[in-house]
Design a protein around this motif. Sequence first.
Motif, PDB file in Angstrom:
ATOM      1  N   PHE A   7      -1.058   9.805   2.663  1.00  0.00           N
ATOM      2  CA  PHE A   7      -1.476  10.243   1.332  1.00  0.00           C
ATOM      3  C   PHE A   7      -2.293  11.521   1.431  1.00  0.00           C
ATOM      4  O   PHE A   7      -2.071  12.473   0.673  1.00  0.00           O
ATOM      5  CB  PHE A   7      -2.294   9.158   0.634  1.00  0.00           C
ATOM      6  CG  PHE A   7      -2.753   9.551  -0.742  1.00  0.00           C
ATOM      7  CD1 PHE A   7      -2.011   9.202  -1.860  1.00  0.00           C
ATOM      8  CD2 PHE A   7      -3.917  10.293  -0.929  1.00  0.00           C
ATOM      9  CE1 PHE A   7      -2.420   9.581  -3.130  1.00  0.00           C
ATOM     10  CE2 PHE A   7      -4.329  10.679  -2.184  1.00  0.00           C
ATOM     11  CZ  PHE A   7      -3.576  10.316  -3.290  1.00  0.00           C
ATOM     12  N   ILE A   8      -3.234  11.565   2.352  1.00  0.00           N
ATOM     13  CA  ILE A   8      -4.127  12.715   2.471  1.00  0.00           C
ATOM     14  C   ILE A   8      -3.351  13.973   2.859  1.00  0.00           C
ATOM     15  O   ILE A   8      -3.667  15.083   2.418  1.00  0.00           O
ATOM     16  CB  ILE A   8      -5.253  12.414   3.480  1.00  0.00           C
ATOM     17  CG1 ILE A   8      -6.130  11.262   2.954  1.00  0.00           C
ATOM     18  CG2 ILE A   8      -6.106  13.645   3.735  1.00  0.00           C
ATOM     19  CD1 ILE A   8      -7.060  10.686   3.981  1.00  0.00           C
ATOM     20  N   LYS A   9      -2.312  13.806   3.680  1.00  0.00           N
ATOM     21  CA  LYS A   9      -1.475  14.954   4.024  1.00  0.00           C
ATOM     22  C   LYS A   9      -0.779  15.513   2.788  1.00  0.00           C
ATOM     23  O   LYS A   9      -0.622  16.721   2.637  1.00  0.00           O
ATOM     24  CB  LYS A   9      -0.443  14.547   5.073  1.00  0.00           C
ATOM     25  CG  LYS A   9      -1.011  14.304   6.460  1.00  0.00           C
ATOM     26  CD  LYS A   9       0.075  13.847   7.416  1.00  0.00           C
ATOM     27  CE  LYS A   9      -0.503  13.511   8.790  1.00  0.00           C
ATOM     28  NZ  LYS A   9       0.550  12.974   9.697  1.00  0.00           N
ATOM     29  N   GLN A  25       1.106   6.594  -6.878  1.00  0.00           N
ATOM     30  CA  GLN A  25      -0.084   7.393  -7.171  1.00  0.00           C
ATOM     31  C   GLN A  25       0.211   8.883  -7.026  1.00  0.00           C
ATOM     32  O   GLN A  25      -0.178   9.696  -7.879  1.00  0.00           O
ATOM     33  CB  GLN A  25      -1.226   6.976  -6.240  1.00  0.00           C
ATOM     34  CG  GLN A  25      -1.766   5.583  -6.525  1.00  0.00           C
ATOM     35  CD  GLN A  25      -2.688   5.089  -5.415  1.00  0.00           C
ATOM     36  OE1 GLN A  25      -2.612   5.541  -4.261  1.00  0.00           O
ATOM     37  NE2 GLN A  25      -3.559   4.151  -5.747  1.00  0.00           N
ATOM     38  N   LEU A  26       0.905   9.247  -5.963  1.00  0.00           N
ATOM     39  CA  LEU A  26       1.257  10.652  -5.738  1.00  0.00           C
ATOM     40  C   LEU A  26       2.159  11.178  -6.858  1.00  0.00           C
ATOM     41  O   LEU A  26       2.003  12.321  -7.306  1.00  0.00           O
ATOM     42  CB  LEU A  26       1.941  10.817  -4.388  1.00  0.00           C
ATOM     43  CG  LEU A  26       1.035  10.720  -3.160  1.00  0.00           C
ATOM     44  CD1 LEU A  26       1.861  10.598  -1.885  1.00  0.00           C
ATOM     45  CD2 LEU A  26       0.111  11.936  -3.078  1.00  0.00           C
ATOM     46  N   GLU A  27       3.062  10.356  -7.303  1.00  0.00           N
ATOM     47  CA  GLU A  27       3.944  10.760  -8.385  1.00  0.00           C
ATOM     48  C   GLU A  27       3.166  10.983  -9.677  1.00  0.00           C
ATOM     49  O   GLU A  27       3.408  11.947 -10.410  1.00  0.00           O
ATOM     50  CB  GLU A  27       5.027   9.698  -8.604  1.00  0.00           C
ATOM     51  CG  GLU A  27       6.071  10.087  -9.651  1.00  0.00           C
ATOM     52  CD  GLU A  27       7.154   9.044  -9.808  1.00  0.00           C
ATOM     53  OE1 GLU A  27       8.038   9.234 -10.663  1.00  0.00           O
ATOM     54  OE2 GLU A  27       7.119   8.036  -9.073  1.00  0.00           O
ATOM     55  N   LEU A  28       2.201  10.098  -9.951  1.00  0.00           N
ATOM     56  CA  LEU A  28       1.363  10.261 -11.140  1.00  0.00           C
ATOM     57  C   LEU A  28       0.561  11.558 -11.067  1.00  0.00           C
ATOM     58  O   LEU A  28       0.434  12.286 -12.063  1.00  0.00           O
ATOM     59  CB  LEU A  28       0.418   9.069 -11.284  1.00  0.00           C
ATOM     60  CG  LEU A  28       1.029   7.753 -11.740  1.00  0.00           C
ATOM     61  CD1 LEU A  28       0.037   6.604 -11.546  1.00  0.00           C
ATOM     62  CD2 LEU A  28       1.462   7.833 -13.207  1.00  0.00           C
ATOM     63  N   LYS A  32       0.821  -1.222   0.000  1.00  0.00           N
ATOM     64  CA  LYS A  32       0.000   0.000   0.000  1.00  0.00           C
ATOM     65  C   LYS A  32       0.854   1.270   0.000  1.00  0.00           C
ATOM     66  O   LYS A  32       0.612   2.192  -0.780  1.00  0.00           O
ATOM     67  CB  LYS A  32      -0.934   0.002   1.216  1.00  0.00           C
ATOM     68  CG  LYS A  32      -1.938   1.157   1.220  1.00  0.00           C
ATOM     69  CD  LYS A  32      -2.848   1.072   2.419  1.00  0.00           C
ATOM     70  CE  LYS A  32      -3.889   2.167   2.421  1.00  0.00           C
ATOM     71  NZ  LYS A  32      -4.904   1.975   1.363  1.00  0.00           N
ATOM     72  N   GLN A  33       1.864   1.329   0.852  1.00  0.00           N
ATOM     73  CA  GLN A  33       2.697   2.527   0.928  1.00  0.00           C
ATOM     74  C   GLN A  33       3.439   2.769  -0.381  1.00  0.00           C
ATOM     75  O   GLN A  33       3.498   3.903  -0.874  1.00  0.00           O
ATOM     76  CB  GLN A  33       3.700   2.399   2.078  1.00  0.00           C
ATOM     77  CG  GLN A  33       4.540   3.646   2.301  1.00  0.00           C
ATOM     78  CD  GLN A  33       5.441   3.515   3.514  1.00  0.00           C
ATOM     79  OE1 GLN A  33       5.433   2.507   4.227  1.00  0.00           O
ATOM     80  NE2 GLN A  33       6.242   4.547   3.773  1.00  0.00           N
ATOM     81  N   GLU A  34       3.968   1.712  -0.961  1.00  0.00           N
ATOM     82  CA  GLU A  34       4.693   1.828  -2.219  1.00  0.00           C
ATOM     83  C   GLU A  34       3.769   2.292  -3.339  1.00  0.00           C
ATOM     84  O   GLU A  34       4.135   3.171  -4.142  1.00  0.00           O
ATOM     85  CB  GLU A  34       5.317   0.482  -2.589  1.00  0.00           C
ATOM     86  CG  GLU A  34       6.017   0.464  -3.925  1.00  0.00           C
ATOM     87  CD  GLU A  34       6.482  -0.928  -4.324  1.00  0.00           C
ATOM     88  OE1 GLU A  34       6.986  -1.086  -5.453  1.00  0.00           O
ATOM     89  OE2 GLU A  34       6.321  -1.867  -3.504  1.00  0.00           O
ATOM     90  N   GLN A  35       2.571   1.717  -3.406  1.00  0.00           N
ATOM     91  CA  GLN A  35       1.636   2.082  -4.466  1.00  0.00           C
ATOM     92  C   GLN A  35       1.116   3.506  -4.305  1.00  0.00           C
ATOM     93  O   GLN A  35       0.899   4.212  -5.295  1.00  0.00           O
ATOM     94  CB  GLN A  35       0.475   1.088  -4.512  1.00  0.00           C
ATOM     95  CG  GLN A  35       0.859  -0.353  -4.854  1.00  0.00           C
ATOM     96  CD  GLN A  35       1.384  -0.494  -6.272  1.00  0.00           C
ATOM     97  OE1 GLN A  35       2.426   0.064  -6.627  1.00  0.00           O
ATOM     98  NE2 GLN A  35       0.669  -1.248  -7.091  1.00  0.00           N
ATOM     99  N   GLU A  36       0.901   3.925  -3.072  1.00  0.00           N
ATOM    100  CA  GLU A  36       0.457   5.301  -2.865  1.00  0.00           C
ATOM    101  C   GLU A  36       1.539   6.299  -3.265  1.00  0.00           C
ATOM    102  O   GLU A  36       1.235   7.392  -3.758  1.00  0.00           O
ATOM    103  CB  GLU A  36       0.038   5.516  -1.411  1.00  0.00           C
ATOM    104  CG  GLU A  36      -1.309   4.894  -1.072  1.00  0.00           C
ATOM    105  CD  GLU A  36      -1.900   5.394   0.224  1.00  0.00           C
ATOM    106  OE1 GLU A  36      -3.125   5.290   0.389  1.00  0.00           O
ATOM    107  OE2 GLU A  36      -1.138   5.900   1.077  1.00  0.00           O
ATOM    108  N   SER A  37       2.797   5.941  -3.092  1.00  0.00           N
ATOM    109  CA  SER A  37       3.889   6.799  -3.557  1.00  0.00           C
ATOM    110  C   SER A  37       3.838   6.935  -5.076  1.00  0.00           C
ATOM    111  O   SER A  37       4.050   8.026  -5.629  1.00  0.00           O
ATOM    112  CB  SER A  37       5.242   6.226  -3.136  1.00  0.00           C
ATOM    113  OG  SER A  37       5.369   6.242  -1.724  1.00  0.00           O
TER     114      SER A  37
END
Length: 284
Positions: A181-183, A156-159, A149-154
């Motif tokens: 992520f929300i922060k 997502q943020l990059e995208l 989850k943490q890796e994928q959210e990173s």
Amino acid sequence: MAVDTATLLVSCPDQQGLVAKIANFIYANGGNIIHADHHTDLEAGLFLSRIEWQLQGFNLPRHLINEAFGAIASPLQAQWKLHFSDTVPKVAIWVSKQDHCLYDLLWRIKSKELKAEVGLIISNHPDLAPIAQQFNIEYHHLPITKENKQEQESKQLELLKNAEIDLVILAKYMQVLSSDFIKEFPTVINIHHSFLPAFIGAKPYHQAYSRGVKIIGATAHYVTQDLDAGPIIEQDVVRISHRDTVQDLIRKGKDLEKIVLARGVRLHLQNRVLVYGNRTVVFG
């Protein structure tokens, strides 16, 4: 022809003369106000305002408006945001397997009913990729597990950063976003398939059926670190009866979900929502 406008969303401690001071800033610079709406939360002692004016004939160039208004707003302890009507926000739509909200948003955007550009679609499943292809939109399949989850959210943020996304719309994205992520990206709208605060979490239609309720609802809200508890933008309900099965509730609820989500997104895109605390003022 439509004339470009500027909109100020303002919140500050309540005090005398606020409407006059804001309106005079626009008048003194040659602006023509076309919409003005104000609200005072007496309990919170807070004044909230949305004011929109035509840029044609306005004496200040765009890049100076924010600074100039700050000279008035700062002594008032005000918080404010400035928006321009010809700015087209870029949105990312996140989905899982259900397509009804995705289709509805894409058609509304394509028909110019919603003023936005879809930069990309992100999903934790591959199922809806053909829809993205149909609309010629980038589709990113990022499976989510507890372990990644943490890796994928990173990712997502990059995208989102690379695509210069202004707003994320969770159109039946059946994953909980992490606090981290929300922060990093706080501007997220979700559609929840119940009339919040009732039936938070998973399977709200099953919960509603078990309770024998006579209405079901849908809620568009901003996402916060608390599950299904963010500031509410839009809600609506539909009546049901004892004859309705869980599947009937789901069918009726899907119709409601896409309408409520579209309304909530439209209000946000039109800069009609002002958040304070965990509440909103929605200017019509």
